[in-house]
Design a protein around this motif. Structure first.
Motif, short mmCIF file in Angstrom:
data_model
loop_
_atom_site.label_atom_id
_atom_site.label_comp_id
_atom_site.label_asym_id
_atom_site.label_seq_id
_atom_site.Cartn_x
_atom_site.Cartn_y
_atom_site.Cartn_z
N VAL A 195 1.08 -1.14 -0.21
CA VAL A 195 0.12 -0.03 -0.18
C VAL A 195 0.77 0.89 -0.02
N TYR A 196 2.04 1.36 1.06
CA TYR A 196 3.14 2.20 0.52
C TYR A 196 3.17 2.84 -0.77
N GLY A 197 3.60 1.69 -1.30
CA GLY A 197 4.79 1.91 -2.92
C GLY A 197 2.94 2.31 -3.60
N LEU A 204 4.91 -3.24 -10.26
CA LEU A 204 5.51 -2.02 -9.61
C LEU A 204 5.59 -1.05 -9.07
N PRO A 205 4.89 -1.28 -7.96
CA PRO A 205 4.62 -0.59 -6.29
C PRO A 205 6.52 -1.62 -5.68
N THR A 206 6.45 -2.75 -6.12
CA THR A 206 7.92 -2.70 -4.97
C THR A 206 8.95 -2.12 -6.14
N ALA A 211 10.77 0.23 3.96
CA ALA A 211 9.84 -0.50 3.30
C ALA A 211 10.27 -2.48 2.43
N VAL A 212 12.16 -1.50 2.09
CA VAL A 212 12.75 -2.41 1.48
C VAL A 212 13.27 -3.43 2.14
N GLY A 213 13.79 -3.01 3.35
CA GLY A 213 14.41 -4.00 4.36
C GLY A 213 13.50 -4.79 4.80
#
Lengths: 329, 263, 289
Positions: free
Chosen positions: B108-110, C30-32, C263-265
């Motif tokens: 959701v952050y994305g 895409l979000p990732t 988030a990436v972590g």
């Protein structure tokens, strides 16, 4: 000499359903015994009671003089081969065969030697690193046999070990099992519903029906002198001749298809006349169905090149009084 | 043998205690609103709250849309991949595994970054757009479950043979899917649908970060402001989940059995 | 291969798969990727490791650490308890009716997560919870003051997470336990093995890959969870999801690059759990097709 495997008054009930109804038998060391019967006759339950997976309702089981009735399965020192191979899928062939030895505490180098010996015995040398999924059904079952006999069990139990295999492998493996059993002289109990299998392989056969022993004897006796109507009809093919069909016979008689011939033989002393209703050519054997006054009889004759038979032909059947069976209850 | 059974019962009893005590305690707590006696006052208070009805209705509607979109996305894809493009299967397995590995919070952050009001596709620029984004997020969240349910359903009925049989009788592609495949996997789809519903109905993270008035954020709000209503709401939620799962169980009895060929 | 031929053929296959692929791209890939790129970009749009470096503060490391501990503990305990209960039900000769009831309940409980679950545990083990009071009146033991227990702590959260972790384990491991053939146990017994030896050499090694797979699933499940923790502890317990949640709401750090790095972590850690599973399972599954 006392019996090596002895079963006394063995009874097994599941709730109100009694599946083994007081069975007795005794066998000598080194014998190959078959428990033969239709499904649900109690043969598998007897084998599982010998193995210790089912607790007898009453009765006793003795092996080599020891009463093993109340021992746990892992204390009985028996080998067992299952219908669906039941190899441990997470172990290699070598580890499977060595499992019983490892549990018994045999040192690793002796285990390895025994595994090699076993693999040679079953004709799969060099297979010890394979996993079960990499092998055919027949190969897996041979490994299962090797696993069962590697710890030198007192008794080998075979629970329909050939049923899951193709017809051709079934025949070759049963001969192999018999040869290995003879070599090692290991007393073996073989459960099967296939009468041909039982007759070809056994020293003695226990024919069972509905929880009781119908007849116990060598294959030859059971086929030629069936003790009961059930044995006569379950083992091999049989023609029933109603009273009145044969001149001079007072009651119903029966006869095997191969004991009726189209030509007289020295011992034949009876004849019947009928017409061919149907015929099947099976290669070495020709199977006829002959209508004798409304009764259909199956007749097996050897392939005869000179006289091709046809439907509707009238034939004379020759049979011998001494081959007729009188069926009891 | 005896001792084995004893241990089995003991383990079962301990497990049962762990799972039943919180439910019993919550239920007991929810009845204590009126001093000195048990009453259903907390439930009455919950049901008379207009916000309860509004947020619950909102979540139900989003849930229904999620189910419809989920079916439209998953069913044709699974069907054609199974039938014509088996090489895409690993890709589908991978995609449907992702929502189990990437936390919803991260996704959701994305979305917020990617689909903000100044972006190319400004989902969050309007209420309507945000509702669509929420639905799509839920479809993604429920994808693993929907995919597995539909995939299992198609495996049991052997769609390849069914499709060929229908083609020989002259059916076109739409007729095959609509009249042959769908009715046969209806039970599987419905199982996936109820599971989706159970997941969506109380979802908190995504709804709250997208600022939608859904049931999950409402629950959190009640939790911080009231004492007995949260317990009543927990019991209500449990019953709703039980209802959705119970439906799956009931539906399972109508599922087509695997064809006679066993293995 | 003529033009008219291609025209008449509607490419159903690709059309049908298109929405699925579109969803995967728009709502997963895409979000990732956007977060991944944001994690390595500074405010001016240049490549930087600063955001990643920013993770190495005491507060953030502590948040990761407690998240890993809660997820690890609840996954391990959940797997252990789930395995024990499933074994008891399937192999322990308990009535068959019990099994279907328990499995239905597991379906419910594994989905009974989030906010209502937190409410239920507050009503049970909170300061005024029923179990807390019952224990105090019956045994005169205050689990808070004398036992040092706190529902809003590591153990409290772990205990709460077990409520959905155990059933999830049971649901995923039951088919694997069903796959253990009765004959394997019988064959092992005739070869002299005890029950313990059967499980040590055969039963558990066969279950191990499934247990491991479920373990990584349980870990990711707990690691990404926030609703339960949020409703249970508010901002009391600083787990990484709560930290990121606050960051997204703009309450706390006010640095988008750092949020993306957080988030990436998280993705990195859950992926790592999966990679460990894949590597170990590949070793443990040599015997599989």
């Amino acid at each position: 000499m006392p019996a090596f495997l002895e079963v006394q008054n063995l009874v097994k009930s599941f709730g109100s359903n009694t599946v083994v109804k007081g069975v007795n038998f005794a066998f000598d060391k080194g014998e190959f015994i078959s428990l033969l019967g239709p499904s649900g006759c109690g043969k598998t339950t007897i084998l599982r009671m010998i193995a210790g997976f089912e607790r007898p309702t009453s009765g006793a089981i003795r092996v080599d003089g020891d009463d093993i009735t109340h021992l746990k399965p892992n204390q009985r020192k028996l080998g067992m081969v299952f219908q669906a191979y039941a190899l441990f899928p997470n172990m290699t062939v070598g580890e499977n065969i060595a499992f019983g030895l490892k549990i018994a505490g045999m040192p690793a180098d002796q285990r390895r030697a025994r595994v090699d010996e076993m693999l040679k015995l079953i004709g799969l040398p060099g297979f010890e690193k394979r996993y079960p999924y990499e092998m055919s059904g027949g190969q897996q079952q041979r490994v299962a046999l090797a696993r069962a006999i590697a710890p030198k069990p007192r008794l080998l139990l075979l629970d329909e070990p050939l049923s899951a295999l193709d017809a051709k492998i079934r025949v070759s493996l049963r001969e192999e099992i018999r040869a290995i059993q003879r070599d090692l002289g290991i007393t073996t109990v073989f459960v099967t519903h296939d009468q041909e299998e039982a007759m070809s392989i056994s020293d003695r056969i226990v024919v069972m029906n509905a929880g009781n022993i119908e007849q116990l004897g060598a294959a030859h006796d059971i086929y030629n002198r069936p003790a009961t109507r059930f044995v006569a009809t379950f083992v091999g093919q049989l023609n029933t001749l109603p009273a009145g069909l044969l001149p001079g016979a007072t009651g119903e008689r029966a006869i095997r298809p191969e004991l009726i011939s189209l030509a007289p033989r020295p011992e034949t002393d009876l004849t019947l006349t009928g017409t061919i209703a149907d015929l099947h050519f099976l290669g070495s054997v020709q199977r006829l169905r002959v209508d004798v006054g409304g009764t259909l009889l199956n007749i097996d004759t050897f392939n005869n090149q000179t006289k091709p038979l046809q439907r509707g032909d009238t034939v004379t059947l020759h049979l011998a009084q001494k081959d007729l069976l009188t069926l009891g209850a | 043998m005896k001792s084995q059974k004893f241990w089995a019962w003991l383990v079962f009893a301990l497990g049962a205690a762990y799972f039943i005590i919180p439910l019993a305690a919550t239920f007991e707590f929810s009845l204590r609103m009126r001093r000195g006696e048990y009453s259903f006052d907390a439930y009455a208070s919950v049901f008379s709250d207009p916000q309860f009805a509004a947020s619950f209705t909102y979540s139900v509607i989003v849930g229904l849309f999620t189910i419809v979109v989920g079916i439209l996305v998953v069913v044709p894809a699974v069907y054609f991949v199974r039938l014509r493009m088996p090489w895409l299967r690993p890709f589908m397995e991978f995609v449907t595994l992702l929502p189990l590995v990437i936390p919803a919070l991260v996704l959701v952050y994305g979305y917020i970054r990617l689909y903000g009001s100044s972006s190319l596709i400004p989902f969050t620029g309007s209420v309507f757009g945000t509702n669509i984004l929420l639905t799509c997020a839920y479809v993604t969240l429920a994808m693993p479950y929907m995919y597995r349910a539909v995939d299992n359903g198609m495996r049991t009925i052997d769609i390849g043979t069914l499709t060929e049989a229908a083609q020989i009788m002259g059916a076109n592609q739409l007729q095959i899917i609509g009249k042959i495949i769908l009715p046969n996997i209806l039970v599987a789809i419905l199982s996936g649908a109820f599971l989706t519903f159970a997941i969506v109905i109380g979802e908190f993270t995504i709804a709250s970060l997208l600022n939608r008035p859904a049931f999950g954020p409402y629950l959190v709000g009640i939790g911080t402001n009231r004492a007995y209503e949260p317990a009543a709401l927990a019991i209500i939620s449990f019953i709703i989940t039980w209802g959705a799962m119970g439906m799956i169980n009931v539906l399972g009895r109508f599922a087509p059995r695997t064809s006679a060929r066993t293995d | 291969m003529s033009a008219s031929n291609t025209k008449r053929r509607i490419p159903w296959d690709s059309l049908a798969v298109f929405p699925f692929v579109l969803f995967a791209v728009m709502f997963l890939f895409l979000p990732t990727l956007s977060l991944l790129s944001a994690a390595f970009t500074d405010r001016a749009g240049n490549f930087t490791f600063e955001n990643i470096a920013g993770l190495f503060t005491d507060q953030i490391l502590a948040a990761y650490w407690i998240s890993i501990r809660v997820s690890g503990a609840s996954a391990l305990l959940g797997a252990l308890c789930g395995l024990a209960i499933t074994l008891a039900i399937i192999r322990g000769k308990l009535p068959a009716a019990l099994r279907s009831a328990v499995m239905t309940f597991s379906g419910v409980a594994s989905n009974f997560a989030g906010v209502p679950l937190a409410f239920a545990f507050i009503a049970t083990l909170g300061r005024l919870g029923l179990a807390t009071i019952v224990i105090r009146t019956l045994f005169g033991f205050d689990i808070y003051r004398q036992g040092g227990f706190n529902l809003f702590s590591f153990w409290g959260l772990t205990l709460t997470y077990l409520y959905f972790q155990i059933p999830l384990m049971m649901l995923t491991i039951a088919p694997a336990i069903d796959g253990l053939k009765k004959e394997w146990n019988e064959a092992a017994q005739t070869l002299g093995a005890s029950t313990w030896q059967f499980w040590r050499y055969i039963g558990f090694p066969i279950l191990w890959p499934s247990v491991l797979g479920t373990l990584s699933l349980l870990f990711a499940n707990a690691f990404g969870a926030i609703a339960t923790a949020w409703a249970l502890t508010g901002s009391n317990l600083n787990i990484v999801t709560v930290l990121l949640y606050n960051q997204i709401r703009g309450d706390a750090l006010q640095n988008p690059g750092l949020g993306a790095a957080l988030a990436v972590g998280m993705i990195l850690i859950t992926s790592l759990a999966n990679v460990i599973y894949l590597v170990v399972a590949a070793r443990a599954e040599r015997w599989m097709k």
